[in-house]
Each structure stands twice: as C-alpha cells, then as structure tokens.
Write a protein that holds these residues in place. Structure first.
Motif, PDB file in Angstrom:
ATOM      1  N   CYS A 133       7.604   1.983   5.492  1.00  0.00           N
ATOM      2  CA  CYS A 133       8.682   2.823   4.980  1.00  0.00           C
ATOM      3  C   CYS A 133       8.141   4.216   4.664  1.00  0.00           C
ATOM      4  CB  CYS A 133       9.298   2.212   3.713  1.00  0.00           C
ATOM      5  SG  CYS A 133      10.056   0.583   3.962  1.00  0.00           S
ATOM      6  N   VAL A 134       9.050   5.190   4.726  1.00  0.00           N
ATOM      7  CA  VAL A 134       8.739   6.560   4.360  1.00  0.00           C
ATOM      8  C   VAL A 134       9.865   7.066   3.467  1.00  0.00           C
ATOM      9  CG1 VAL A 134       9.812   7.447   6.470  1.00  0.00           C
ATOM     10  CG2 VAL A 134       8.184   8.877   5.203  1.00  0.00           C
ATOM     11  N   PHE A 135       9.484   7.760   2.421  1.00  0.00           N
ATOM     12  CA  PHE A 135      10.461   8.296   1.475  1.00  0.00           C
ATOM     13  C   PHE A 135      10.401   9.812   1.488  1.00  0.00           C
ATOM     14  CE2 PHE A 135      11.271  10.098  -2.738  1.00  0.00           C
ATOM     15  CZ  PHE A 135      12.589   9.708  -2.919  1.00  0.00           C
ATOM     16  N   THR A 136      11.550  10.437   1.686  1.00  0.00           N
ATOM     17  CA  THR A 136      11.681  11.888   1.603  1.00  0.00           C
ATOM     18  C   THR A 136      12.856  12.212   0.688  1.00  0.00           C
ATOM     19  OG1 THR A 136      13.102  11.927   3.568  1.00  0.00           O
ATOM     20  CG2 THR A 136      10.733  12.269   3.909  1.00  0.00           C
ATOM     21  N   GLU A 137      12.782  13.355   0.044  1.00  0.00           N
ATOM     22  CA  GLU A 137      13.846  13.731  -0.877  1.00  0.00           C
ATOM     23  C   GLU A 137      15.157  14.013  -0.146  1.00  0.00           C
ATOM     24  OE1 GLU A 137      12.460  17.012  -3.133  1.00  0.00           O
ATOM     25  OE2 GLU A 137      10.901  15.871  -4.189  1.00  0.00           O
ATOM     26  N   GLU A 138      15.088  14.485   1.075  1.00  0.00           N
ATOM     27  CA  GLU A 138      16.319  14.811   1.799  1.00  0.00           C
ATOM     28  C   GLU A 138      17.019  13.568   2.339  1.00  0.00           C
ATOM     29  OE1 GLU A 138      13.376  16.044   2.410  1.00  0.00           O
ATOM     30  OE2 GLU A 138      13.500  18.155   1.773  1.00  0.00           O
ATOM     31  N   VAL A 139      16.268  12.638   2.889  1.00  0.00           N
ATOM     32  CA  VAL A 139      16.855  11.483   3.569  1.00  0.00           C
ATOM     33  C   VAL A 139      16.840  10.232   2.690  1.00  0.00           C
ATOM     34  CG1 VAL A 139      16.748  10.043   5.641  1.00  0.00           C
ATOM     35  CG2 VAL A 139      16.131  12.462   5.773  1.00  0.00           C
ATOM     36  N   GLY A 140      15.831  10.100   1.859  1.00  0.00           N
ATOM     37  CA  GLY A 140      15.675   8.876   1.078  1.00  0.00           C
ATOM     38  C   GLY A 140      14.638   7.972   1.715  1.00  0.00           C
ATOM     39  N   VAL A 141      14.855   6.680   1.611  1.00  0.00           N
ATOM     40  CA  VAL A 141      13.907   5.695   2.123  1.00  0.00           C
ATOM     41  C   VAL A 141      14.366   5.227   3.497  1.00  0.00           C
ATOM     42  CG1 VAL A 141      12.806   3.462   1.754  1.00  0.00           C
ATOM     43  CG2 VAL A 141      13.318   4.937  -0.201  1.00  0.00           C
ATOM     44  N   GLN A 142      13.457   5.280   4.443  1.00  0.00           N
ATOM     45  CA  GLN A 142      13.697   4.771   5.792  1.00  0.00           C
ATOM     46  C   GLN A 142      12.597   3.777   6.126  1.00  0.00           C
ATOM     47  OE1 GLN A 142      13.858   8.456   8.107  1.00  0.00           O
ATOM     48  NE2 GLN A 142      16.070   8.228   8.313  1.00  0.00           N
ATOM     49  N   CYS A 143      12.977   2.571   6.520  1.00  0.00           N
ATOM     50  CA  CYS A 143      12.021   1.511   6.816  1.00  0.00           C
ATOM     51  C   CYS A 143      12.149   1.095   8.273  1.00  0.00           C
ATOM     52  CB  CYS A 143      12.247   0.297   5.909  1.00  0.00           C
ATOM     53  SG  CYS A 143      11.960   0.626   4.153  1.00  0.00           S
ATOM     54  N   LYS A 147       0.854  -1.192   0.000  1.00  0.00           N
ATOM     55  CA  LYS A 147       0.000   0.000   0.000  1.00  0.00           C
ATOM     56  C   LYS A 147       0.889   1.240   0.000  1.00  0.00           C
ATOM     57  CE  LYS A 147      -2.337  -1.148   3.716  1.00  0.00           C
ATOM     58  NZ  LYS A 147      -3.357  -1.109   4.791  1.00  0.00           N
ATOM     59  N   THR A 148       0.419   2.277  -0.657  1.00  0.00           N
ATOM     60  CA  THR A 148       1.147   3.547  -0.709  1.00  0.00           C
ATOM     61  C   THR A 148       0.211   4.668  -0.267  1.00  0.00           C
ATOM     62  OG1 THR A 148       0.553   3.954  -3.024  1.00  0.00           O
ATOM     63  CG2 THR A 148       2.586   2.713  -2.609  1.00  0.00           C
ATOM     64  N   MET A 149       0.825   5.740   0.243  1.00  0.00           N
ATOM     65  CA  MET A 149       0.047   6.895   0.692  1.00  0.00           C
ATOM     66  C   MET A 149       0.877   8.146   0.520  1.00  0.00           C
ATOM     67  SD  MET A 149      -1.867   7.580   4.346  1.00  0.00           S
ATOM     68  CE  MET A 149      -0.334   7.489   5.270  1.00  0.00           C
ATOM     69  N   ASN A 150       0.253   9.175  -0.022  1.00  0.00           N
ATOM     70  CA  ASN A 150       0.892  10.476  -0.199  1.00  0.00           C
ATOM     71  C   ASN A 150      -0.045  11.534   0.360  1.00  0.00           C
ATOM     72  OD1 ASN A 150       2.428  12.651  -0.916  1.00  0.00           O
ATOM     73  ND2 ASN A 150       2.000  12.504  -3.111  1.00  0.00           N
ATOM     74  N   SER A 151       0.422  12.210   1.397  1.00  0.00           N
ATOM     75  CA  SER A 151      -0.407  13.224   2.046  1.00  0.00           C
ATOM     76  C   SER A 151      -0.382  14.517   1.246  1.00  0.00           C
ATOM     77  CB  SER A 151       0.104  13.479   3.472  1.00  0.00           C
ATOM     78  OG  SER A 151      -0.616  14.536   4.067  1.00  0.00           O
ATOM     79  N   ASP A 152      -1.554  15.116   1.071  1.00  0.00           N
ATOM     80  CA  ASP A 152      -1.631  16.402   0.380  1.00  0.00           C
ATOM     81  C   ASP A 152      -1.036  17.521   1.214  1.00  0.00           C
ATOM     82  OD1 ASP A 152      -2.894  15.166  -1.726  1.00  0.00           O
ATOM     83  OD2 ASP A 152      -4.914  15.557  -0.936  1.00  0.00           O
ATOM     84  N   LEU A 153      -0.984  17.330   2.531  1.00  0.00           N
ATOM     85  CA  LEU A 153      -0.415  18.358   3.405  1.00  0.00           C
ATOM     86  C   LEU A 153       1.096  18.385   3.324  1.00  0.00           C
ATOM     87  CD1 LEU A 153      -2.678  17.786   6.545  1.00  0.00           C
ATOM     88  CD2 LEU A 153      -2.969  19.470   4.704  1.00  0.00           C
ATOM     89  N   ASN A 154       1.699  17.250   3.027  1.00  0.00           N
ATOM     90  CA  ASN A 154       3.156  17.169   2.928  1.00  0.00           C
ATOM     91  C   ASN A 154       3.493  16.290   1.727  1.00  0.00           C
ATOM     92  OD1 ASN A 154       5.878  17.227   3.308  1.00  0.00           O
ATOM     93  ND2 ASN A 154       5.870  16.294   5.344  1.00  0.00           N
ATOM     94  N   GLU A 155       3.599  16.896   0.562  1.00  0.00           N
ATOM     95  CA  GLU A 155       3.769  16.145  -0.674  1.00  0.00           C
ATOM     96  C   GLU A 155       5.169  15.565  -0.842  1.00  0.00           C
ATOM     97  OE1 GLU A 155       2.649  18.658  -3.853  1.00  0.00           O
ATOM     98  OE2 GLU A 155       0.513  18.745  -3.272  1.00  0.00           O
ATOM     99  N   VAL A 156       6.118  15.982  -0.026  1.00  0.00           N
ATOM    100  CA  VAL A 156       7.488  15.475  -0.179  1.00  0.00           C
ATOM    101  C   VAL A 156       7.673  14.152   0.542  1.00  0.00           C
ATOM    102  CG1 VAL A 156       8.431  17.787  -0.448  1.00  0.00           C
ATOM    103  CG2 VAL A 156       8.296  16.771   1.843  1.00  0.00           C
ATOM    104  N   GLU A 157       6.676  13.687   1.274  1.00  0.00           N
ATOM    105  CA  GLU A 157       6.755  12.420   1.995  1.00  0.00           C
ATOM    106  C   GLU A 157       5.797  11.413   1.380  1.00  0.00           C
ATOM    107  OE1 GLU A 157       8.000  13.938   6.507  1.00  0.00           O
ATOM    108  OE2 GLU A 157       6.045  13.012   6.125  1.00  0.00           O
ATOM    109  N   ASN A 158       6.325  10.256   1.080  1.00  0.00           N
ATOM    110  CA  ASN A 158       5.520   9.153   0.577  1.00  0.00           C
ATOM    111  C   ASN A 158       5.671   7.975   1.533  1.00  0.00           C
ATOM    112  OD1 ASN A 158       4.671  10.488  -1.780  1.00  0.00           O
ATOM    113  ND2 ASN A 158       6.595   9.975  -2.814  1.00  0.00           N
TER     114      ASN A 158
END
Length: 218
Positions: free
Chosen positions: A54-64, A34-45
């Motif tokens: 897991c969470v993906f951010t452009e600054e850190v990358g993927v953290q599980c 399952k995937t989720m992308n918040s409209d309040l914070n579009e840089v986090e998936n």
C-alpha cells in the motif's frame, strides 16, 4: 482463593486464547508489517504486508495492490504466509477442541477422561499456534533489521522499518502460548480436585475392612 477455581482458570484460558487468535488473524491480513517513508518524497508513505503493498498520499489516500506473483516474493514472506496460515488453523482447532471440555458444558459432563484429553490437546494446539505466529513475525523483523543496517546500500536509498503488525503479532503469539499454558494449569487443578474429592487410600481401606471382617467371623 474463591475465584481461583478450575472453571475460572478454563474460562480465562479460553478468553486469552480467543484474544490471541483474533489478534493473529488481524496481523496476518493487515498490510502494516513494514513501513517506509522516503526523504525525497515525504508525502508518500509505503506499507508492506504478507498479501498487499500500500501507498498513502495526502491527495489520494491509501491505495493497495496485491502482489502479482507469489514465487517472486522474498523467502521470508513466503514462509510467513505459510506459518500464519498454520497458526490460524491450529488456533481455531484449539478453540473448537477445548470448548466441549469446559466446566459447565454438558457435552463431556461426567467423563473426566475425554475432557482431560481434549483440554491437553487444545493446550498443545495453542502452543503450536502461538509459536507459528511468533516465528514469522520474528523472521520478518530479523530481515528488516539486517536490510536496514546493510552498508552496501547507499544512504539515499529508503529503508523499511517495523510496522504496527509486528507488535500485534508478538502480542498475539504470546497470548496464544499463555492460553495453552493456562489450559495445562486448569487440567492440573482438575486432577487435584478429583484426588481431593475421592476417598483417601481407597485400596488400603478396602483391604483392612476385609481383614477385620475375616477376624470377626473367626
């Protein structure tokens, strides 16, 4: 057709079964159910699987991070874990069972009875493996759709959507079911080849020969 032989059918079934088993194995462990992308914070998936979040951010990358408690998981994830474990175990057992019974392998050469039994048992296990892959993927897909269209949740609350693992799980499950079906077809082809190669109406020919011999003696 020249290529439509029992040997080629068995090899095709084994190839399809191994492909489905590998796909199911990958599906069970990747955190992309399952995937989720918040409209309040579009840089986090966010990505959710059977074992990790897991969470993906452009600054850190993927953290599980693994789930802290199995008992705290929803019922669909707990059932999906158990079913995927059964799927992988039965799929691996099916491959190990049918390989000695393949045409060209010397283990069961000249023993059509054990070879036929191993192929039928492997086909049944392939079906079980495929169904136990399709079941958890379909369960998670159903709960995802129900939660996505839940009107009791506010519109600002982000909703989970289908991940890539859902589609790979459906593909792997169908491949396993197809592989088991091809094993059954290969067994039917082998039975037909043995009947065609044997002498037609063997018992009747023997009885007629004895009758003719008795008449000649008399």
């Amino acid at each position: 057709m020249v290529f439509l032989t029992t040997k080629m059918m068995q090899r095709t079934a084994l190839f399809v079964t191994i492909g489905g088993l590998v796909t199911s194995l990958i599906t069970a462990f990747i955190p992309l159910w399952k995937t989720m992308n918040s409209d309040l914070n579009e840089v986090e998936n966010y990505y959710s699987g059977l074992w990790h979040m897991c969470v993906f951010t452009e600054e850190v990358g993927v953290q599980c991070k693994a789930y802290e408690s199995t008992l705290a998981l929803p019922g669909d994830l707990q059932a999906s874990r158990a079913l995927m474990a059964v799927s992988i175990a039965t799929g691996a057992l099916a491959v190990a069972m049918v390989f000695p019974a393949m045409e060209g392998v010397e283990v069961c050469r000249g023993r059509p009875g054990p070879r036929r039994a191993l192929l039928l048992g492997g086909g049944v296990l392939c079906w079980v493996s495929g169904l136990t892959t399709l079941a958890p993927v379909s369960i998670v897909a159903y709960t995802t759709v129900v939660e996505f269209w839940d009107r009791n949740l506010p519109d600002v609350v982000p909703r989970w959507e289908f991940g890539e693992a859902m589609f790979s799980g459906w593909f792997g499950g169908l491949a396993l079911v197809l592989g088991g079906t091809l094993f059954f077809v290969g067994v039917c082809m082998a039975d037909f080849d043995r009947r065609s190669a044997g002498p037609p109406n063997g018992p009747q020919v023997t009885q007629r020969a004895k009758h003719y011999l008795k008449t000649e003696v008399l």
